[in-house]
Design a protein around this motif. Structure first.
Motif, mmCIF file in Angstrom:
data_model
loop_
_atom_site.group_PDB
_atom_site.id
_atom_site.type_symbol
_atom_site.label_atom_id
_atom_site.label_comp_id
_atom_site.label_asym_id
_atom_site.label_seq_id
_atom_site.Cartn_x
_atom_site.Cartn_y
_atom_site.Cartn_z
ATOM 1 N N SER A 29 0.649 -1.281 0.130
ATOM 2 C CA SER A 29 -0.087 -0.116 0.109
ATOM 3 C C SER A 29 0.576 1.451 0.059
ATOM 4 O O SER A 29 0.767 2.135 -0.857
ATOM 5 C CB SER A 29 -0.801 -0.130 0.973
ATOM 6 O OG SER A 29 -1.576 1.388 1.458
ATOM 7 N N HIS A 32 2.754 2.046 -3.128
ATOM 8 C CA HIS A 32 1.868 2.335 -4.458
ATOM 9 C C HIS A 32 2.177 4.020 -4.109
ATOM 10 O O HIS A 32 2.154 4.691 -5.312
ATOM 11 C CB HIS A 32 0.557 1.872 -4.089
ATOM 12 C CG HIS A 32 -0.153 1.951 -5.407
ATOM 13 N ND1 HIS A 32 -0.155 1.376 -6.547
ATOM 14 C CD2 HIS A 32 -1.374 2.874 -5.872
ATOM 15 C CE1 HIS A 32 -0.736 1.399 -7.632
ATOM 16 N NE2 HIS A 32 -1.583 2.453 -7.089
ATOM 17 N N ASN A 89 0.400 -3.202 -9.228
ATOM 18 C CA ASN A 89 -0.492 -2.935 -8.257
ATOM 19 C C ASN A 89 -1.705 -2.201 -8.257
ATOM 20 O O ASN A 89 -2.744 -2.359 -7.793
ATOM 21 C CB ASN A 89 0.685 -2.268 -6.849
ATOM 22 C CG ASN A 89 0.035 -2.660 -5.716
ATOM 23 O OD1 ASN A 89 -0.245 -3.858 -5.264
ATOM 24 N ND2 ASN A 89 -0.266 -1.390 -4.928
ATOM 25 N N HIS A 93 -5.239 -3.197 -7.426
ATOM 26 C CA HIS A 93 -6.384 -2.424 -7.073
ATOM 27 C C HIS A 93 -7.806 -2.485 -7.907
ATOM 28 O O HIS A 93 -8.854 -2.540 -7.342
ATOM 29 C CB HIS A 93 -5.918 -0.845 -7.222
ATOM 30 C CG HIS A 93 -5.151 -0.576 -5.669
ATOM 31 N ND1 HIS A 93 -5.959 -0.512 -4.448
ATOM 32 C CD2 HIS A 93 -4.121 -0.610 -5.438
ATOM 33 C CE1 HIS A 93 -5.214 -0.107 -3.544
ATOM 34 N NE2 HIS A 93 -3.855 -0.351 -4.026
ATOM 35 N N TRP A 96 -9.680 -5.603 -7.241
ATOM 36 C CA TRP A 96 -10.199 -5.347 -5.807
ATOM 37 C C TRP A 96 -11.508 -4.559 -6.177
ATOM 38 O O TRP A 96 -12.463 -4.810 -5.434
ATOM 39 C CB TRP A 96 -9.298 -4.687 -4.935
ATOM 40 C CG TRP A 96 -8.341 -5.264 -4.135
ATOM 41 C CD1 TRP A 96 -8.398 -6.809 -4.133
ATOM 42 C CD2 TRP A 96 -7.099 -5.052 -3.816
ATOM 43 N NE1 TRP A 96 -6.930 -7.232 -3.600
ATOM 44 C CE2 TRP A 96 -6.435 -6.257 -3.226
ATOM 45 C CE3 TRP A 96 -6.674 -3.700 -3.479
ATOM 46 C CZ2 TRP A 96 -5.067 -5.944 -2.334
ATOM 47 C CZ3 TRP A 96 -5.192 -3.828 -2.781
ATOM 48 C CH2 TRP A 96 -4.373 -4.827 -2.387
ATOM 49 N N ASP A 97 -11.426 -3.462 -6.728
ATOM 50 C CA ASP A 97 -12.342 -2.500 -6.953
ATOM 51 C C ASP A 97 -13.767 -3.231 -7.535
ATOM 52 O O ASP A 97 -14.769 -2.848 -7.362
ATOM 53 C CB ASP A 97 -11.973 -1.457 -8.125
ATOM 54 C CG ASP A 97 -11.046 -0.194 -7.236
ATOM 55 O OD1 ASP A 97 -11.082 -0.247 -6.074
ATOM 56 O OD2 ASP A 97 -10.553 0.414 -8.186
ATOM 57 N N ARG B 27 -9.864 5.748 -11.596
ATOM 58 C CA ARG B 27 -10.004 4.522 -12.233
ATOM 59 C C ARG B 27 -10.074 4.712 -13.603
ATOM 60 O O ARG B 27 -9.500 3.857 -14.619
ATOM 61 C CB ARG B 27 -11.334 3.700 -11.765
ATOM 62 C CG ARG B 27 -10.917 3.109 -10.688
ATOM 63 C CD ARG B 27 -10.980 3.880 -9.465
ATOM 64 N NE ARG B 27 -10.379 3.057 -8.264
ATOM 65 C CZ ARG B 27 -9.904 3.539 -7.137
ATOM 66 N NH1 ARG B 27 -10.013 5.039 -6.973
ATOM 67 N NH2 ARG B 27 -9.368 3.049 -6.179
#
Lengths: 132, 124
Positions: A29, A32, A89, A93, A96-97, B27
């Motif tokens: 974390s 990142h 990484n 993420h 994970w989203d 995103r």
């Protein structure tokens, strides 16, 4: 309605080190963030190099000398690792989203994958670029 | 506005007032940067140290130039959002936070536009 305690609430401590047992999820974390901020610094060099190339041969020679100097190579290879780490990484993420890979075992495995994978990709890229 | 109740006006917008906009922008730029970073990387790494003429030739190709421009646009938008998150996490003084957020926005726009302008100058 009035918030009488405003500005006087307990704040969460910085969690790494003193308060929090070391684990791969905390390492991946903070890395990142560090790699993201560091690439912001490297981006300055890259933009300067492009502006110099657009300006003319003398300006370009100066910028290109700095970026391809011993120190420049060190910084750019560091930025290359940062890019690959942040990329791998970052994909972690995004997964994970989408709601996948949250269980501890998978998260630890993908974390290790990002760390090792970024080192391997950096080495491969350096070799490919060095060989032309 | 008077057709909306107070609750309806605030729902889904959060304390920053723009809801999930920042999250989504982060995103969308991240997804764009997966291919763009890789496509930008190799021509750039090859052009480094290859001499001025070779660099002008490399970025005179429309593909390399367009990739570089799209990369700068997405990367500096993504950087602005990321640095914004770091600033609001670590800087608690309101004045300093506001100042850094403004500096962050202006610096990222300036650098991104400068990079894009440089590539356009080289390509044309």
């Amino acid at each position: 309605m009035a918030d009488v305690n405003r500005g006087n609430r307990p704040l969460s401590p910085f969690m790494l080190g003193k308060y929090y047992r070391f684990q791969i999820s905390s390492l991946t974390s903070i890395l990142h963030r560090i790699t993201g901020v560091a690439m912001g610094g490297a981006a300055l060099l890259v933009v300067w190099w492009f502006l110099a190339a657009a300006t003319g041969p003398a300006a370009f020679a100066r910028a290109d000398w700095v970026l391809t100097s011993w120190l420049g190579h060190l910084v750019l290879i560091g930025a290359l690792w940062a890019l690959f780490y942040h990329l791998l990484n970052g994909i972690r993420h995004l997964v994970w989203d989408a709601g996948h890979g949250f269980d501890l075992e998978t998260a630890a495995r993908t974390g290790k994958g990002a760390l090792i994978g970024s080192a391997v990709l950096t080495l491969l890229t350096v070799i490919i670029v060095a060989m032309g | 506005m008077r057709f909306l109740t107070d609750r309806k006006r605030a729902a889904g917008l959060g304390s920053a007032g723009d809801g999930v906009h920042h999250w989504w922008q982060q995103r969308v730029t991240a997804v764009a940067l997966v291919p763009l970073a890789l496509l930008f990387l190799f021509p750039f790494a090859r052009a480094l140290g290859s001499g001025h003429e070779a660099v002008l030739a490399a970025y005179g190709k429309p593909f390399n130039a367009i990739v570089a421009i799209a990369f700068f646009a997405a990367a500096f938008a993504h950087l602005r959002l990321g640095l914004q998150e770091v600033i609001v996490d670590y800087v608690s003084s309101h004045g300093m936070r506001a100042a850094l957020l403004v500096v962050n926005t202006l610096a990222c726009w300036l650098l991104g536009l400068a990079g894009i302008f440089a590539v356009v100058l080289i390509a044309l």
